[in-house]
Design a protein around this motif. Structure first.
Motif, PDB file in Angstrom:
ATOM      1  N   VAL A 181       0.843  -1.114  -0.036  1.00  0.00           N
ATOM      2  CA  VAL A 181       0.048   0.127   0.129  1.00  0.00           C
ATOM      3  C   VAL A 181       0.975   1.191   0.075  1.00  0.00           C
ATOM      4  N   GLU A 182       0.727   2.163  -1.037  1.00  0.00           N
ATOM      5  CA  GLU A 182       1.592   3.310  -1.206  1.00  0.00           C
ATOM      6  C   GLU A 182       0.415   4.486  -0.820  1.00  0.00           C
ATOM      7  N   VAL A 183       0.737   5.549  -0.062  1.00  0.00           N
ATOM      8  CA  VAL A 183      -0.225   6.861  -0.214  1.00  0.00           C
ATOM      9  C   VAL A 183       0.685   8.036  -0.910  1.00  0.00           C
ATOM     10  N   LEU A 184       0.370   8.539  -1.900  1.00  0.00           N
ATOM     11  CA  LEU A 184       1.197   9.333  -2.938  1.00  0.00           C
ATOM     12  C   LEU A 184       0.529  10.500  -2.776  1.00  0.00           C
ATOM     13  N   ASP A 185       1.450  11.637  -2.962  1.00  0.00           N
ATOM     14  CA  ASP A 185       0.873  12.988  -3.143  1.00  0.00           C
ATOM     15  C   ASP A 185       0.622  13.514  -4.543  1.00  0.00           C
ATOM     16  N   GLU A 186       0.238  14.651  -4.749  1.00  0.00           N
ATOM     17  CA  GLU A 186      -0.119  14.956  -6.180  1.00  0.00           C
ATOM     18  C   GLU A 186       0.959  14.735  -7.123  1.00  0.00           C
ATOM     19  N   GLN A 187       2.222  14.834  -6.847  1.00  0.00           N
ATOM     20  CA  GLN A 187       3.145  14.707  -7.760  1.00  0.00           C
ATOM     21  C   GLN A 187       3.681  13.098  -7.754  1.00  0.00           C
ATOM     22  N   GLY A 188       2.989  12.185  -7.155  1.00  0.00           N
ATOM     23  CA  GLY A 188       3.207  10.977  -7.181  1.00  0.00           C
ATOM     24  C   GLY A 188       4.275  10.493  -6.201  1.00  0.00           C
ATOM     25  N   GLN A 189       4.734  11.286  -5.263  1.00  0.00           N
ATOM     26  CA  GLN A 189       5.758  10.862  -4.352  1.00  0.00           C
ATOM     27  C   GLN A 189       5.065  10.485  -3.144  1.00  0.00           C
ATOM     28  N   PRO A 190       5.990   9.536  -2.483  1.00  0.00           N
ATOM     29  CA  PRO A 190       5.306   9.065  -1.179  1.00  0.00           C
ATOM     30  C   PRO A 190       4.863   9.974  -0.035  1.00  0.00           C
ATOM     31  N   CYS A 191       3.810  10.030   0.588  1.00  0.00           N
ATOM     32  CA  CYS A 191       3.684  10.914   1.623  1.00  0.00           C
ATOM     33  C   CYS A 191       4.340  10.620   3.022  1.00  0.00           C
ATOM     34  N   ARG A 192       4.483  11.456   3.596  1.00  0.00           N
ATOM     35  CA  ARG A 192       5.193  11.321   5.175  1.00  0.00           C
ATOM     36  C   ARG A 192       4.256  11.232   6.135  1.00  0.00           C
ATOM     37  N   GLU A 193       4.349  10.786   7.252  1.00  0.00           N
ATOM     38  CA  GLU A 193       3.613  10.936   8.375  1.00  0.00           C
ATOM     39  C   GLU A 193       2.770  12.277   8.211  1.00  0.00           C
ATOM     40  N   GLY A 194       1.400  12.006   8.490  1.00  0.00           N
ATOM     41  CA  GLY A 194       0.362  13.310   8.817  1.00  0.00           C
ATOM     42  C   GLY A 194       0.145  13.924   7.418  1.00  0.00           C
ATOM     43  N   GLU A 195       0.660  13.426   6.359  1.00  0.00           N
ATOM     44  CA  GLU A 195       0.391  13.878   4.888  1.00  0.00           C
ATOM     45  C   GLU A 195      -0.657  13.073   4.419  1.00  0.00           C
ATOM     46  N   VAL A 196      -1.773  13.681   3.455  1.00  0.00           N
ATOM     47  CA  VAL A 196      -2.957  13.174   3.020  1.00  0.00           C
ATOM     48  C   VAL A 196      -2.566  12.956   1.397  1.00  0.00           C
ATOM     49  N   GLY A 197      -2.649  11.674   1.154  1.00  0.00           N
ATOM     50  CA  GLY A 197      -2.526  11.352  -0.651  1.00  0.00           C
ATOM     51  C   GLY A 197      -3.416  10.492  -0.891  1.00  0.00           C
ATOM     52  N   GLN A 198      -3.335  10.032  -2.393  1.00  0.00           N
ATOM     53  CA  GLN A 198      -4.137   8.993  -2.768  1.00  0.00           C
ATOM     54  C   GLN A 198      -3.842   7.371  -2.432  1.00  0.00           C
ATOM     55  N   VAL A 199      -4.582   6.569  -2.139  1.00  0.00           N
ATOM     56  CA  VAL A 199      -4.202   5.209  -1.600  1.00  0.00           C
ATOM     57  C   VAL A 199      -4.018   4.469  -3.302  1.00  0.00           C
ATOM     58  N   VAL A 200      -2.649   3.790  -3.421  1.00  0.00           N
ATOM     59  CA  VAL A 200      -2.347   3.065  -4.397  1.00  0.00           C
ATOM     60  C   VAL A 200      -1.970   1.613  -3.881  1.00  0.00           C
ATOM     61  N   VAL A 201      -2.596   0.581  -4.209  1.00  0.00           N
ATOM     62  CA  VAL A 201      -2.567  -0.685  -3.849  1.00  0.00           C
ATOM     63  C   VAL A 201      -1.838  -1.858  -4.765  1.00  0.00           C
ATOM     64  N   THR A 202      -1.326  -2.880  -4.506  1.00  0.00           N
ATOM     65  CA  THR A 202      -0.578  -3.471  -5.241  1.00  0.00           C
ATOM     66  C   THR A 202      -0.994  -5.283  -4.614  1.00  0.00           C
ATOM     67  N   ASP A 203      -1.861  -5.914  -5.152  1.00  0.00           N
ATOM     68  CA  ASP A 203      -2.147  -7.365  -4.565  1.00  0.00           C
ATOM     69  C   ASP A 203      -1.130  -8.177  -4.927  1.00  0.00           C
ATOM     70  N   LEU A 204      -0.317  -8.729  -3.955  1.00  0.00           N
ATOM     71  CA  LEU A 204       0.908  -9.252  -3.878  1.00  0.00           C
ATOM     72  C   LEU A 204       0.560 -10.824  -4.516  1.00  0.00           C
ATOM     73  N   HIS A 205      -0.731 -11.511  -4.668  1.00  0.00           N
ATOM     74  CA  HIS A 205      -1.087 -12.679  -4.774  1.00  0.00           C
ATOM     75  C   HIS A 205      -2.056 -13.004  -5.773  1.00  0.00           C
ATOM     76  N   ASN A 206      -2.475 -12.168  -6.364  1.00  0.00           N
ATOM     77  CA  ASN A 206      -3.531 -12.257  -7.464  1.00  0.00           C
ATOM     78  C   ASN A 206      -2.711 -12.628  -8.757  1.00  0.00           C
ATOM     79  N   PHE A 207      -2.334 -13.633  -9.300  1.00  0.00           N
ATOM     80  CA  PHE A 207      -1.742 -13.770 -10.647  1.00  0.00           C
ATOM     81  C   PHE A 207      -2.662 -14.216 -11.845  1.00  0.00           C
ATOM     82  N   ALA A 208      -4.030 -14.092 -11.465  1.00  0.00           N
ATOM     83  CA  ALA A 208      -5.107 -14.199 -12.460  1.00  0.00           C
ATOM     84  C   ALA A 208      -5.356 -12.961 -13.162  1.00  0.00           C
TER      85      ALA A 208
END
Length: 444
Positions: free
Chosen positions: A279-306
């Motif tokens: 799970v990543e939380v990214l700012d509007e420039q696509g960089q990882p947010c730091r503690e206390g910052e709000v960003g969009q949630v980006v998820v990679t499912d580690l086990h869905n091979f289908a």
């Protein structure tokens, strides 16, 4: 207590292969939750390597999209809902390991009725079940408890016929009621079921609290309210304690990827389920947010091979949390903010998260039953109110003042007042604030 799968053997239980796999995952997760963030990340990287290699070889969509080295991870373009709609066949794998089990498709429209279909495997469901069991263990739920569940269901349910709620473990009864049931009928049903645990959406809980407080109702056996699929504010937690005398336990999930984060039993922060997802939380420039910052949630499912979902942008926004004092190395989110379309915009054109306090609105209009606000322009909001009798002009003026205090800006208001319940979204949920403004082509 486990249910044995072998005739004549009641204790100790001998479970079937699927339940044994779930319990084996849970056994490992009871250990891995205490690993450091660095060790968790290294183990994720190993699994990511296998996933990306599989996606490159078996998914045309990813042939040129994925780098050969994880060092270039942040160069991978985000996977969008539009990609899932237009390139689904190319994202689905032409082959996947047979041991991952049978595939099935999950169709979800989200709150905006933009349907996508994601193919998952039996293996991915094992991780979902293990995370759910982890949630029960963390919060030390009494497995003999009665649970009432009010939400959308994929199949019709009978509100008079209970099932079970804990999966692998033998549990007390679970009673089911469709979310489309009106709030007054929900309240009557809850009085009959008299549950120990209630599971529903935050917005529906808010409406229930308003109705039950107005009618002087309570649920005498209730110990806990579990919430899914929505934003839980501190004000909602406080109202729930005041009116029902029970705490809220939140769970963050998405149909496309499963359980994303569970509420810590010690701190209340949301722990990311790192054993299953990156799970990543990214700012509007696509960089990882730091503690206390709000960003969009980006998820990679580690086990869905289908149907690998690599850097899938859920269009949810969240605040990054601190290292949890409980000692678990699982990363944290402090709160889930909602979706982009639930953000307000100031008259100057700046986006922000609206904080609406039901308690303050009820102080102005005590008979308010439901509300929804839609921002139609940077300086205009339409307010839809369900109440009878209709509020007076003086009450609407006071409500406008309270709302503008909460929002921090002045707007032009259009009032729509009626006594019929407001409709749910296509996903069976309800949104208290919607923005219909086109914002640089971004719509959630």
């Amino acid at each position: 207590m486990l249910t044995s799968n072998v005739p004549g053997i009641h204790w100790p239980a001998v479970v079937g292969a699927r339940d044994a796999a779930v319990l084996a995952l849970l056994f490992q997760m009871e250990s891995t939750q205490w690993l450091s963030a660095e060790v968790l990340r290294s183990r994720q990287d190993r699994q990511l390597g296998a996933l990306l290699d599989h996606a490159r070889r078996h998914c045309p969509f990813y042939h040129e999209r994925l780098p050969n080295a994880l060092a270039s991870w942040h160069d991978i373009p985000l996977l969008t809902r539009a990609d899932l709609q237009t390139h689904a066949d190319a994202i689905r794998a032409s082959a996947y390991p047979r041991a991952h089990g049978k595939t099935f498709d999950i169709a979800t429209g989200g709150s905006t009725a933009e349907p996508v279909t994601v193919r998952r495997t039996a293996l991915t469901q094992l991780f979902w079940q293990a995370a759910t069991l982890r949630d029960h263990l963390w919060h030390r739920r009494d497995l003999s408890a009665t649970m009432a569940i009010i939400r959308q269901f994929p199949q019709p349910v009978d509100s008079r016929k209970p099932g079970r709620w804990s999966g692998v473990l033998h549990s007390g009864p679970a009673w089911y009621l469709p979310i489309a049931t009106d709030v007054e009928a929900q309240s009557r049903w809850l009085q009959e079921v008299n549950p120990d645990i209630l599971l529903t959406y935050p917005a529906n809980l808010d409406a229930l609290l308003t109705h039950m407080h107005h009618e002087g109702l309570t649920l005498p056996r209730l110990r806990e309210v579990r919430t899914v699929s929505g934003t839980v504010s501190p004000a909602l937690r406080e109202r729930c304690r005041q009116i029902l005398g029970a705490p809220i336990t939140d769970l963050y999930s998405a149909q496309e990827v499963g359980v994303i984060a569970l509420q810590c039993p010690d701190s209340g922060l949301l722990h990311v389920q790192s054993e299953d997802l990156r799970v990543e939380v990214l700012d509007e420039q696509g960089q990882p947010c730091r503690e206390g910052e709000v960003g969009q949630v980006v998820v990679t499912d580690l086990h869905n091979f289908a149907m690998p979902l690599v850097r899938y942008a859920l269009r949810d926004w969240a605040e990054v949390g601190p290292t949890c004092p409980c000692g678990r190395g699982l990363p944290t989110l402090r709160r889930i903010m909602g979706r982009t379309r639930n953000m307000a915009m100031s008259p100057e054109g700046k986006r922000f998260w609206p904080v609406l306090e039901t308690r303050r609105m009820l102080e102005v209009i005590p008979h308010l039953r439901q509300y929804q606000f839609e921002q139609t322009a940077v300086d205009s909001i339409t307010a839809r109110l369900v109440c009878a009798p209709a509020p007076s002009p003086e009450q609407l003026q006071r409500l406008q003042g309270a709302l503008e205090q909460m929002l921090g800006h002045t707007y032009r208001w259009t009032w729509q007042v009626g006594d019929a319940p407001l409709p749910l979204s296509a996903s069976g949920k309800f949104e208290e604030f919607i923005s219909s403004i086109q914002d640089s082509g971004k719509q959630a």
